[in-house]
Write an enzyme that holds these catalytic residues in place. Structure first.
Site, PDB file in Angstrom:
ATOM      1  N   ARG A   1     -17.101 -14.619  13.841  1.00  0.00           N
ATOM      2  CA  ARG A   1     -18.108 -14.176  12.883  1.00  0.00           C
ATOM      3  C   ARG A   1     -17.594 -14.374  11.444  1.00  0.00           C
ATOM      4  O   ARG A   1     -18.343 -14.733  10.544  1.00  0.00           O
ATOM      5  CB  ARG A   1     -18.382 -12.697  13.180  1.00  0.00           C
ATOM      6  CG  ARG A   1     -19.559 -12.115  12.493  1.00  0.00           C
ATOM      7  CD  ARG A   1     -20.860 -12.473  13.169  1.00  0.00           C
ATOM      8  NE  ARG A   1     -21.944 -12.023  12.318  1.00  0.00           N
ATOM      9  CZ  ARG A   1     -23.197 -11.883  12.679  1.00  0.00           C
ATOM     10  NH1 ARG A   1     -23.571 -12.180  13.902  1.00  0.00           N
ATOM     11  NH2 ARG A   1     -24.086 -11.458  11.835  1.00  0.00           N
TER      12      ARG A   1
ATOM     13  N   ILE B   1     -26.547 -10.212   9.471  1.00  0.00           N
ATOM     14  CA  ILE B   1     -25.789  -9.391   8.531  1.00  0.00           C
ATOM     15  C   ILE B   1     -24.631 -10.255   8.023  1.00  0.00           C
ATOM     16  O   ILE B   1     -23.857 -10.774   8.835  1.00  0.00           O
ATOM     17  CB  ILE B   1     -25.199  -8.144   9.251  1.00  0.00           C
ATOM     18  CG1 ILE B   1     -26.306  -7.354   9.972  1.00  0.00           C
ATOM     19  CG2 ILE B   1     -24.408  -7.281   8.283  1.00  0.00           C
ATOM     20  CD1 ILE B   1     -27.241  -6.623   9.083  1.00  0.00           C
TER      21      ILE B   1
ATOM     22  N   THR C   1     -35.358  -8.571   1.609  1.00  0.00           N
ATOM     23  CA  THR C   1     -36.610  -7.835   1.786  1.00  0.00           C
ATOM     24  C   THR C   1     -36.660  -7.280   3.202  1.00  0.00           C
ATOM     25  O   THR C   1     -36.336  -7.967   4.164  1.00  0.00           O
ATOM     26  CB  THR C   1     -37.835  -8.717   1.452  1.00  0.00           C
ATOM     27  OG1 THR C   1     -39.005  -7.974   1.776  1.00  0.00           O
ATOM     28  CG2 THR C   1     -37.845 -10.037   2.177  1.00  0.00           C
ATOM     29  N   HIS C   2     -37.047  -5.999   3.279  1.00  0.00           N
ATOM     30  CA  HIS C   2     -37.030  -5.299   4.565  1.00  0.00           C
ATOM     31  C   HIS C   2     -38.413  -4.686   4.819  1.00  0.00           C
ATOM     32  O   HIS C   2     -38.980  -4.068   3.913  1.00  0.00           O
ATOM     33  CB  HIS C   2     -35.957  -4.193   4.534  1.00  0.00           C
ATOM     34  CG  HIS C   2     -35.906  -3.406   5.799  1.00  0.00           C
ATOM     35  ND1 HIS C   2     -35.359  -3.893   6.962  1.00  0.00           N
ATOM     36  CD2 HIS C   2     -36.377  -2.171   6.100  1.00  0.00           C
ATOM     37  CE1 HIS C   2     -35.485  -2.989   7.918  1.00  0.00           C
ATOM     38  NE2 HIS C   2     -36.099  -1.939   7.423  1.00  0.00           N
TER      39      HIS C   2
ATOM     40  N   ASP D   1     -25.666  -4.644   0.317  1.00  0.00           N
ATOM     41  CA  ASP D   1     -24.266  -4.206   0.257  1.00  0.00           C
ATOM     42  C   ASP D   1     -23.676  -4.338   1.660  1.00  0.00           C
ATOM     43  O   ASP D   1     -24.253  -5.029   2.503  1.00  0.00           O
ATOM     44  CB  ASP D   1     -24.152  -2.789  -0.343  1.00  0.00           C
ATOM     45  CG  ASP D   1     -24.748  -1.726   0.562  1.00  0.00           C
ATOM     46  OD1 ASP D   1     -25.162  -2.053   1.707  1.00  0.00           O
ATOM     47  OD2 ASP D   1     -24.786  -0.555   0.143  1.00  0.00           O
TER      48      ASP D   1
ATOM     49  N   GLY E   1     -23.533  -2.319   4.112  1.00  0.00           N
ATOM     50  CA  GLY E   1     -24.179  -1.589   5.203  1.00  0.00           C
ATOM     51  C   GLY E   1     -25.399  -2.351   5.711  1.00  0.00           C
ATOM     52  O   GLY E   1     -25.685  -3.460   5.258  1.00  0.00           O
TER      53      GLY E   1
ATOM     54  N   ASP F   1     -29.043  -2.616   5.500  1.00  0.00           N
ATOM     55  CA  ASP F   1     -30.216  -2.237   4.686  1.00  0.00           C
ATOM     56  C   ASP F   1     -29.950  -0.989   3.840  1.00  0.00           C
ATOM     57  O   ASP F   1     -30.853  -0.160   3.651  1.00  0.00           O
ATOM     58  CB  ASP F   1     -31.454  -2.029   5.586  1.00  0.00           C
ATOM     59  CG  ASP F   1     -31.811  -3.288   6.373  1.00  0.00           C
ATOM     60  OD1 ASP F   1     -31.696  -4.388   5.800  1.00  0.00           O
ATOM     61  OD2 ASP F   1     -32.201  -3.172   7.541  1.00  0.00           O
TER      62      ASP F   1
HETATM   63  C1  GRF Z   1     -40.413 -10.061   6.843  1.00  0.00           C
HETATM   64  O1  GRF Z   1     -41.277  -8.979   7.138  1.00  0.00           O
HETATM   65  C2  GRF Z   1     -39.017  -9.583   6.570  1.00  0.00           C
HETATM   66  O2  GRF Z   1     -38.947  -8.386   5.885  1.00  0.00           O
HETATM   67  C3  GRF Z   1     -38.519  -9.409   7.971  1.00  0.00           C
HETATM   68  O3  GRF Z   1     -39.001 -10.520   8.668  1.00  0.00           O
HETATM   69  C4  GRF Z   1     -40.213 -10.956   8.061  1.00  0.00           C
HETATM   70  C5  GRF Z   1     -40.039 -12.393   7.688  1.00  0.00           C
HETATM   71  O4  GRF Z   1     -41.256 -13.022   7.579  1.00  0.00           O
HETATM   72  N1  GRF Z   1     -37.097  -9.231   8.023  1.00  0.00           N
HETATM   73  P1  GRF Z   1     -41.371 -14.534   7.097  1.00  0.00           P
HETATM   74  O5  GRF Z   1     -40.385 -15.357   7.887  1.00  0.00           O
HETATM   75  O6  GRF Z   1     -41.100 -14.566   5.616  1.00  0.00           O
HETATM   76  O7  GRF Z   1     -42.795 -14.923   7.406  1.00  0.00           O
END
Ligand code: GRF
Length: 209
Positions: A74, A101, A117-118, A150, A152, A154
């Site tokens: 990894r 990760i 983005t989560h 960071d 962790g 998310d």
């Molecule tokens: C998004 O909702 C992101 O937050 C999540 O997976 C999705 C990705 O969607 N981790 P895309 O590949 O941008 O359509």
């Protein structure tokens, strides 16, 4: 005389359909890289054959694939990913649905300028199943969080969040689609503001100048 705006260099990392990547591509195309504040210089993935990479290729962008299974450990994968990204000399790296990760080496190079983005309102429902977990918990609202990464899962400083109501009839896929509509707009807005205005991270607070 005002200085000519310079587009910041973005490397975007994807693992799937790449609709967030597409939203960035569309915003840059429509607004122009200098006015938006950033241009995408390369798109990387942890797997081949995904729509996210096809979108990048259609946009004429260089792509690269860095798969865990092609590396002895990894840590070696993490170093290879960091090197592949560094080759494009990005100002910001955006994880747009990148389902891995990253490790120490990657964070040593890109910490403080690696945005993720989560699909949930952090700190609730971190991890790979944020949508499913919010639904199973019975939450009435969920949403999306754009944050710096960071070490962790998310847990990094939050930049912006968007709220989505959970409907009685929602299943994971319907809810995720509504979250992604908000998420794409939020990501485009945040990346543009970070790139145009600059920012500082004060502990857990992100201040966009
Ligand atoms: C998004 O909702 C992101 O937050 C999540 O997976 C999705 C990705 O969607 N981790 P895309 O590949 O941008 O359509």
């Amino acid at each position: 005389m005002a200085a000519k705006p310079v587009a910041k260099r973005l490397v975007v990392l994807v693992s799937g359909s790449g609709t967030n990547l597409q939203a960035l591509l569309d915003a840059i195309e429509t607004t122009g890289a200098e006015a938006y504040g950033a241009e995408i210089v390369a798109v990387g993935a942890d797997r081949a054959g995904i729509e996210g990479l096809a979108r990048a290729e259609r946009a004429g962008l260089p792509t690269f694939v860095c798969r865990v299974k092609d590396h002895g450990s990894r840590e070696e994968w993490d170093r290879a990913l960091a090197e592949a990204v560094a080759a494009y000399e990005p100002d910001l790296v955006v994880s747009a649905g990148f389902m891995k990760i990253v490790g120490k080496e990657f964070l040593a190079r890109f910490g403080g300028r690696f945005v993720n983005t989560h699909p949930a309102l952090l700190p609730s429902f971190p991890g790979a199943h944020g949508v499913r977990d919010a639904l199973a918990y019975g939450a009435r609202v969920t949403g999306c969080t754009v944050h710096f990464v960071d070490d962790g899962v998310d847990t990094g400083p939050i930049i912006a969040q968007g709220v989505v109501e959970i409907r009685d009839e929602d299943d994971e896929s319907a809810l995720h689609e509504r979250i992604k509509e908000v998420e794409r707009r939020l990501l485009v807005d945040v990346v543009g503001r970070l790139a145009r205005n600059g920012y500082r991270i004060e502990g857990r607070k992100v201040v966009i100048q």
